[in-house]
Design a protein around this motif. Structure first.
Motif, PDB file in Angstrom:
ATOM      1  N   ALA A  71     -53.799  77.174  53.528  1.00 45.70           N
ATOM      2  CA  ALA A  71     -52.796  77.512  52.517  1.00 45.70           C
ATOM      3  C   ALA A  71     -51.988  78.713  53.027  1.00 45.70           C
ATOM      4  CB  ALA A  71     -53.467  77.794  51.179  1.00 45.70           C
ATOM      5  N   TYR A  72     -52.192  79.893  52.449  1.00 44.31           N
ATOM      6  CA  TYR A  72     -51.372  81.049  52.820  1.00 44.31           C
ATOM      7  C   TYR A  72     -52.100  82.039  53.720  1.00 44.31           C
ATOM      8  CZ  TYR A  72     -48.109  79.092  49.556  1.00 44.31           C
ATOM      9  OH  TYR A  72     -47.241  78.227  48.931  1.00 44.31           O
ATOM     10  N   GLY A  73     -53.233  81.599  54.300  1.00 44.92           N
ATOM     11  CA  GLY A  73     -53.943  82.443  55.252  1.00 44.92           C
ATOM     12  C   GLY A  73     -54.847  83.457  54.574  1.00 44.92           C
ATOM     13  N   GLU A  74     -55.664  84.112  55.389  1.00 49.49           N
ATOM     14  CA  GLU A  74     -56.537  85.164  54.881  1.00 49.49           C
ATOM     15  C   GLU A  74     -55.705  86.433  54.666  1.00 49.49           C
ATOM     16  OE1 GLU A  74     -59.483  84.734  53.931  1.00 49.49           O
ATOM     17  OE2 GLU A  74     -60.109  82.883  54.929  1.00 49.49           O
ATOM     18  N   ARG A  75     -56.181  87.282  53.770  1.00 48.10           N
ATOM     19  CA  ARG A  75     -55.517  88.577  53.592  1.00 48.10           C
ATOM     20  C   ARG A  75     -55.724  89.411  54.854  1.00 48.10           C
ATOM     21  NH1 ARG A  75     -53.774  90.514  49.164  1.00 48.10           N
ATOM     22  NH2 ARG A  75     -54.185  92.613  49.891  1.00 48.10           N
ATOM     23  N   GLN A  92     -38.924 101.198  37.781  1.00 44.27           N
ATOM     24  CA  GLN A  92     -39.612 101.708  36.595  1.00 44.27           C
ATOM     25  C   GLN A  92     -40.439 100.635  35.890  1.00 44.27           C
ATOM     26  OE1 GLN A  92     -36.414 101.460  37.095  1.00 44.27           O
ATOM     27  NE2 GLN A  92     -35.579 100.167  35.480  1.00 44.27           N
ATOM     28  N   LYS A  93     -40.158  99.366  36.200  1.00 42.51           N
ATOM     29  CA  LYS A  93     -40.894  98.290  35.520  1.00 42.51           C
ATOM     30  C   LYS A  93     -42.087  97.793  36.324  1.00 42.51           C
ATOM     31  CE  LYS A  93     -36.901  96.327  33.112  1.00 42.51           C
ATOM     32  NZ  LYS A  93     -35.849  95.324  33.313  1.00 42.51           N
ATOM     33  N   LEU A  94     -42.229  98.261  37.551  1.00 39.56           N
ATOM     34  CA  LEU A  94     -43.235  97.664  38.433  1.00 39.56           C
ATOM     35  C   LEU A  94     -44.631  98.206  38.174  1.00 39.56           C
ATOM     36  CD1 LEU A  94     -41.153  97.604  41.723  1.00 39.56           C
ATOM     37  CD2 LEU A  94     -41.663  95.689  40.193  1.00 39.56           C
ATOM     38  N   LYS A  95     -45.595  97.281  38.208  1.00 40.43           N
ATOM     39  CA  LYS A  95     -46.997  97.640  38.021  1.00 40.43           C
ATOM     40  C   LYS A  95     -47.823  96.951  39.101  1.00 40.43           C
ATOM     41  CE  LYS A  95     -46.984  98.268  33.011  1.00 40.43           C
ATOM     42  NZ  LYS A  95     -45.538  98.003  32.771  1.00 40.43           N
ATOM     43  N   PRO A  96     -48.996  97.516  39.436  1.00 41.35           N
ATOM     44  CA  PRO A  96     -49.837  96.893  40.455  1.00 41.35           C
ATOM     45  C   PRO A  96     -50.118  95.425  40.144  1.00 41.35           C
ATOM     46  CG  PRO A  96     -50.685  99.063  39.937  1.00 41.35           C
ATOM     47  CD  PRO A  96     -49.572  98.787  38.944  1.00 41.35           C
ATOM     48  N   GLY A  97     -50.057  94.602  41.194  1.00 37.66           N
ATOM     49  CA  GLY A  97     -50.320  93.181  41.034  1.00 37.66           C
ATOM     50  C   GLY A  97     -49.067  92.350  40.858  1.00 37.66           C
ATOM     51  N   MET A  98     -47.953  93.000  40.442  1.00 37.87           N
ATOM     52  CA  MET A  98     -46.704  92.267  40.286  1.00 37.87           C
ATOM     53  C   MET A  98     -46.086  92.005  41.657  1.00 37.87           C
ATOM     54  SD  MET A  98     -45.040  94.374  37.094  1.00 37.87           S
ATOM     55  CE  MET A  98     -43.527  93.446  37.039  1.00 37.87           C
ATOM     56  N   THR A  99     -45.251  90.980  41.710  1.00 38.03           N
ATOM     57  CA  THR A  99     -44.502  90.745  42.947  1.00 38.03           C
ATOM     58  C   THR A  99     -43.038  91.096  42.699  1.00 38.03           C
ATOM     59  OG1 THR A  99     -44.184  88.446  42.321  1.00 38.03           O
ATOM     60  CG2 THR A  99     -46.003  88.908  43.803  1.00 38.03           C
ATOM     61  N   THR A 100     -42.369  91.505  43.756  1.00 37.80           N
ATOM     62  CA  THR A 100     -40.951  91.800  43.652  1.00 37.80           C
ATOM     63  C   THR A 100     -40.302  91.540  45.001  1.00 37.80           C
ATOM     64  OG1 THR A 100     -39.319  93.413  42.871  1.00 37.80           O
ATOM     65  CG2 THR A 100     -41.067  94.252  44.291  1.00 37.80           C
ATOM     66  N   GLN A 109     -34.407  89.626  52.635  1.00 34.84           N
ATOM     67  CA  GLN A 109     -35.236  89.919  51.477  1.00 34.84           C
ATOM     68  C   GLN A 109     -36.664  89.517  51.776  1.00 34.84           C
ATOM     69  OE1 GLN A 109     -33.440  87.746  48.209  1.00 34.84           O
ATOM     70  NE2 GLN A 109     -32.282  89.577  47.684  1.00 34.84           N
ATOM     71  N   ARG A 110     -37.606  90.286  51.225  1.00 39.01           N
ATOM     72  CA  ARG A 110     -39.026  89.972  51.412  1.00 39.01           C
ATOM     73  C   ARG A 110     -39.753  90.063  50.101  1.00 39.01           C
ATOM     74  NH1 ARG A 110     -42.832  91.083  56.400  1.00 39.01           N
ATOM     75  NH2 ARG A 110     -44.125  89.788  55.073  1.00 39.01           N
ATOM     76  N   MET A 111     -40.600  89.086  49.845  1.00 39.73           N
ATOM     77  CA  MET A 111     -41.451  89.145  48.665  1.00 39.73           C
ATOM     78  C   MET A 111     -42.649  90.028  48.984  1.00 39.73           C
ATOM     79  SD  MET A 111     -42.358  87.163  45.726  1.00 39.73           S
ATOM     80  CE  MET A 111     -42.916  85.479  45.814  1.00 39.73           C
ATOM     81  N   VAL A 112     -42.906  90.995  48.126  1.00 41.57           N
ATOM     82  CA  VAL A 112     -44.056  91.881  48.323  1.00 41.57           C
ATOM     83  C   VAL A 112     -44.840  91.974  47.012  1.00 41.57           C
ATOM     84  CG1 VAL A 112     -42.942  93.267  50.123  1.00 41.57           C
ATOM     85  CG2 VAL A 112     -42.720  93.951  47.719  1.00 41.57           C
ATOM     86  N   THR A 113     -46.084  92.375  47.130  1.00 42.26           N
ATOM     87  CA  THR A 113     -46.912  92.595  45.944  1.00 42.26           C
ATOM     88  C   THR A 113     -47.079  94.101  45.762  1.00 42.26           C
ATOM     89  OG1 THR A 113     -48.097  90.555  46.420  1.00 42.26           O
ATOM     90  CG2 THR A 113     -49.125  92.051  44.854  1.00 42.26           C
ATOM     91  N   ILE A 114     -46.932  94.575  44.534  1.00 41.46           N
ATOM     92  CA  ILE A 114     -47.084  96.001  44.257  1.00 41.46           C
ATOM     93  C   ILE A 114     -48.562  96.369  44.324  1.00 41.46           C
ATOM     94  CG2 ILE A 114     -46.668  97.850  42.581  1.00 41.46           C
ATOM     95  CD1 ILE A 114     -44.133  96.407  43.744  1.00 41.46           C
ATOM     96  N   HIS A 115     -48.876  97.355  45.146  1.00 43.13           N
ATOM     97  CA  HIS A 115     -50.262  97.782  45.314  1.00 43.13           C
ATOM     98  C   HIS A 115     -50.537  99.015  44.450  1.00 43.13           C
ATOM     99  CE1 HIS A 115     -54.081  98.240  47.310  1.00 43.13           C
ATOM    100  NE2 HIS A 115     -53.804  99.480  47.592  1.00 43.13           N
ATOM    101  N   LYS A 116     -49.644  99.991  44.520  1.00 44.14           N
ATOM    102  CA  LYS A 116     -49.846 101.238  43.788  1.00 44.14           C
ATOM    103  C   LYS A 116     -48.482 101.869  43.511  1.00 44.14           C
ATOM    104  CE  LYS A 116     -51.953 105.716  44.583  1.00 44.14           C
ATOM    105  NZ  LYS A 116     -52.170 106.567  45.748  1.00 44.14           N
ATOM    106  N   VAL A 117     -48.294 102.397  42.311  1.00 48.44           N
ATOM    107  CA  VAL A 117     -47.027 103.042  41.963  1.00 48.44           C
ATOM    108  C   VAL A 117     -47.246 104.546  41.913  1.00 48.44           C
ATOM    109  CG1 VAL A 117     -45.200 103.240  40.237  1.00 48.44           C
ATOM    110  CG2 VAL A 117     -46.296 101.018  40.646  1.00 48.44           C
ATOM    111  N   HIS A 126     -47.690  93.566  52.044  1.00 48.20           N
ATOM    112  CA  HIS A 126     -46.893  92.494  52.647  1.00 48.20           C
ATOM    113  C   HIS A 126     -47.656  91.186  52.796  1.00 48.20           C
ATOM    114  CE1 HIS A 126     -43.187  94.665  53.536  1.00 48.20           C
ATOM    115  NE2 HIS A 126     -43.945  95.712  53.800  1.00 48.20           N
ATOM    116  N   ASN A 127     -48.951  91.165  52.392  1.00 44.28           N
ATOM    117  CA  ASN A 127     -49.644  89.880  52.369  1.00 44.28           C
ATOM    118  C   ASN A 127     -48.948  88.952  51.377  1.00 44.28           C
ATOM    119  OD1 ASN A 127     -52.265  89.876  53.977  1.00 44.28           O
ATOM    120  ND2 ASN A 127     -52.452  91.808  52.874  1.00 44.28           N
ATOM    121  N   HIS A 128     -48.932  87.674  51.672  1.00 40.41           N
ATOM    122  CA  HIS A 128     -48.430  86.719  50.692  1.00 40.41           C
ATOM    123  C   HIS A 128     -49.281  86.864  49.423  1.00 40.41           C
ATOM    124  CE1 HIS A 128     -47.650  82.944  48.650  1.00 40.41           C
ATOM    125  NE2 HIS A 128     -46.557  82.858  49.370  1.00 40.41           N
TER     126      HIS A 128
END
Ligand code: ZN
Length: 165
Positions: A71-75, A92-100, A109-117, A126-128
């Motif tokens: 599928a999308y590989g190992e982390r 201001q709207k981003l929280k851990p676990g969200m993607t943006t 453009q790159r899809m990333v997951t928010i780790h820490k704000v 940058h993991n999928h």
């Protein structure tokens, strides 16, 4: 006909975390209203789904679990990056676990997951978002047809087999 390399397969699917049968689907083509159209044998799909579609025909319904390597590989470790908040449109709207979506230096453009704000910066991963997960797919084949020569040349399916403008 049965799906094989260079077939165009149109199919409905939903996908969720295989470890949690009650989980909300990550994606559901019926909610989007259109089946997905894919040209087999051209890496348009994750390998596990591509393999599972081979030999299927219109009307087939099936469920599969796809391991991360298919599928999308190992982390991967080391894919965290600290990015100043000014690079996010919606910081201001981003929280851990969200993607943006993050703008890259080269204008992409790159899809990333928010780790820490943090105060002035956000740590992104940058993991999928689906890396490391075994995925459960629910699939229904809507149509299978032979690809047009132009689709094979382009390496992707065209809606209705027609060239795009
Ligand atoms: Zn094309």
């Amino acid at each position: 006909m049965r799906a094989e390399n260079n077939s165009v397969v149109s199919f409905h699917y939903s996908v969720r975390d295989a470890a949690d049968a009650a989980a909300e689907p990550y994606d559901d083509s019926r909610k989007r209203g259109e089946p997905l159209l894919a040209l087999l044998g051209h890496s348009q799909l994750v390998p596990g789904v591509e393999k599972a579609l081979a030999g299927r025909e219109t009307g087939d319904k099936f469920e599969i679990d796809v391991a991360p390597e298919d599928a999308y590989g190992e982390r991967q470790e080391g894919l965290l990056q600290r990015v100043p908040k000014k690079y996010f449109q919606n910081a201001q709207k981003l929280k851990p676990g969200m993607t943006t979506v993050l703008q890259t230096k080269d204008g992409g453009q790159r899809m990333v997951t928010i780790h820490k704000v943090g105060m002035s910066a956000i740590d992104v991963d940058h993991n999928h978002p689906l890396a490391g997960k075994t995925l459960h797919f629910d699939i229904e084949i809507v149509d299978v047809r032979a690809a047009a020569p132009e689709e094979i040349a382009h390496g992707h399916a065209h809606p209705g087999g027609h060239a795009h403008g």
